[in-house]
Design an enzyme around this catalytic site. Sequence first.
Site, PDB file in Angstrom:
ATOM      1  N   ARG A  15      -8.525   3.045   1.731  1.00  0.00           N
ATOM      2  CA  ARG A  15      -8.676   1.612   1.007  1.00  0.00           C
ATOM      3  C   ARG A  15      -9.532   0.554   2.110  1.00  0.00           C
ATOM      4  O   ARG A  15     -10.628   0.286   2.039  1.00  0.00           O
ATOM      5  CB  ARG A  15      -7.386   1.018   0.861  1.00  0.00           C
ATOM      6  CG  ARG A  15      -7.569  -0.107  -0.335  1.00  0.00           C
ATOM      7  CD  ARG A  15      -8.024  -1.483   0.024  1.00  0.00           C
ATOM      8  NE  ARG A  15      -7.147  -1.956   1.232  1.00  0.00           N
ATOM      9  CZ  ARG A  15      -7.559  -3.192   1.752  1.00  0.00           C
ATOM     10  NH1 ARG A  15      -8.646  -3.718   1.448  1.00  0.00           N
ATOM     11  NH2 ARG A  15      -6.719  -3.756   2.928  1.00  0.00           N
ATOM     12  N   ASP A  16      -8.834   0.021   3.210  1.00  0.00           N
ATOM     13  CA  ASP A  16      -9.527  -0.963   3.797  1.00  0.00           C
ATOM     14  C   ASP A  16     -10.630  -0.236   4.990  1.00  0.00           C
ATOM     15  O   ASP A  16     -11.732  -0.760   5.192  1.00  0.00           O
ATOM     16  CB  ASP A  16      -8.556  -1.350   4.882  1.00  0.00           C
ATOM     17  CG  ASP A  16      -8.966  -2.702   5.682  1.00  0.00           C
ATOM     18  OD1 ASP A  16     -10.081  -3.313   4.992  1.00  0.00           O
ATOM     19  OD2 ASP A  16      -8.450  -3.061   6.599  1.00  0.00           O
ATOM     20  N   HIS A 207      -1.966  -5.442  12.267  1.00  0.00           N
ATOM     21  CA  HIS A 207      -3.057  -5.268  12.046  1.00  0.00           C
ATOM     22  C   HIS A 207      -4.505  -5.635  12.818  1.00  0.00           C
ATOM     23  O   HIS A 207      -4.509  -6.937  12.706  1.00  0.00           O
ATOM     24  CB  HIS A 207      -3.531  -5.687  10.559  1.00  0.00           C
ATOM     25  CG  HIS A 207      -4.730  -5.059   9.788  1.00  0.00           C
ATOM     26  ND1 HIS A 207      -4.465  -4.416   8.704  1.00  0.00           N
ATOM     27  CD2 HIS A 207      -6.010  -5.181   9.834  1.00  0.00           C
ATOM     28  CE1 HIS A 207      -5.652  -3.899   8.098  1.00  0.00           C
ATOM     29  NE2 HIS A 207      -6.530  -4.757   9.081  1.00  0.00           N
ATOM     30  N   HIS A 209      -8.450  -5.518  14.294  1.00  0.00           N
ATOM     31  CA  HIS A 209      -9.948  -5.052  14.003  1.00  0.00           C
ATOM     32  C   HIS A 209     -10.368  -5.085  15.416  1.00  0.00           C
ATOM     33  O   HIS A 209     -10.161  -5.732  16.290  1.00  0.00           O
ATOM     34  CB  HIS A 209     -10.509  -5.944  13.156  1.00  0.00           C
ATOM     35  CG  HIS A 209     -10.332  -5.765  11.707  1.00  0.00           C
ATOM     36  ND1 HIS A 209     -11.229  -5.485  10.803  1.00  0.00           N
ATOM     37  CD2 HIS A 209      -9.086  -6.020  11.124  1.00  0.00           C
ATOM     38  CE1 HIS A 209     -10.856  -5.185   9.581  1.00  0.00           C
ATOM     39  NE2 HIS A 209      -9.488  -5.450   9.719  1.00  0.00           N
ATOM     40  N   CYS A 240     -14.356  -6.333   6.470  1.00  0.00           N
ATOM     41  CA  CYS A 240     -14.085  -7.119   5.100  1.00  0.00           C
ATOM     42  C   CYS A 240     -15.379  -7.683   4.696  1.00  0.00           C
ATOM     43  O   CYS A 240     -16.325  -8.202   5.264  1.00  0.00           O
ATOM     44  CB  CYS A 240     -13.076  -8.146   5.329  1.00  0.00           C
ATOM     45  SG  CYS A 240     -12.587  -9.317   4.120  1.00  0.00           S
ATOM     46  N   ASN A 249     -11.629  -1.591  11.558  1.00  0.00           N
ATOM     47  CA  ASN A 249     -10.155  -1.437  12.056  1.00  0.00           C
ATOM     48  C   ASN A 249     -10.023  -0.670  13.491  1.00  0.00           C
ATOM     49  O   ASN A 249     -10.711   0.167  13.776  1.00  0.00           O
ATOM     50  CB  ASN A 249      -9.094  -0.873  11.203  1.00  0.00           C
ATOM     51  CG  ASN A 249      -9.158  -1.663   9.819  1.00  0.00           C
ATOM     52  OD1 ASN A 249      -8.426  -2.533   9.772  1.00  0.00           O
ATOM     53  ND2 ASN A 249     -10.006  -1.108   8.974  1.00  0.00           N
TER      54      ASN A 249
END
Length: 305
Positions: A15-16, A207, A209, A240, A249
């Site tokens: 997904r991300d 989370h 990056h 994003c 990420n």
Amino acid sequence: MNANREVTIVEVGPRDGLQNEANLIDTAVKMQWIQQLKKAGFKEMELTSFVSPKWVPQMKDASEIVQICQSNDSRDLVLVPNEKGVNRALEEGCTHLAFFVGVSNGFNEKNINKTTAESMSALSPLIRSLKASGIYIRACISTAFYCPYEGKIHSDDVLRLCEQFVSLGVDDLSVADTIGMANPEEVYHLFSKLHTNFQKDTLLTAHFHDTRGMAVANVYAALQAGITRFDSSAGGLGGCPFAPGATGNVATEDIVFMLQSMGIQTNIDLPILYEALDYISPYLSRPIQSKTYQLYKLGTKQKSI
């Protein structure tokens, strides 16, 4: 060293990781990649998101993905930005939903055209209803350290937003350095507060990056603060579309390698993870640059000479 001996890795690559990929990845390829990642040992994963394909075309096949890739022996998460997304997810039998809200109004308005307060006002009754129906809810807290529009974020603002979600009964708080500007000291400071305030009420996930190359160090800092759950993306994929400067990420393979070399159990099979990266790599718009994958590829070439 203050560290638990076992951590959970939540794989967010499908997904991300793929949401901002320039090449449109075929649905069958995504499905095969997800299955390979699960084979590597991931029990929690972001599969897809029920968002408008106008804004995130890479996720237009969300229904097909969940129909094939959901399983009873894993926590398969899907992103749902609003009630429309929730309804689509529920129609497909999804039981693990994730909502995103930015701490900063600037990011939130760019992302979903609402202030943070407006988002919470809309989401609160929805989350209460979903929890009453037994749905697992993950709250993803964006721009917890810095915002591309407003700059540095105060930790008290993060705590207040997290408290609102905890009061709604969410199962997991995923707190993100969305544009990768946080340093280990800032990470330790914030996650120590989060751990103290919320560890008894909900799962806490970090989370990161890797915009400035500090994501692995930030994982270590969060580990020192008591965090035992980390989002990461195989191959370091991601970025994003609503956060300028947010590169990939933290690479799953890099943090798994670090943790396992420290004697911390992740239950992830690195060789199988590398095979999954070998599979997806030809379909991507840019080569995978994570440190451990590059070393793996170098070793593979040397063995073949």
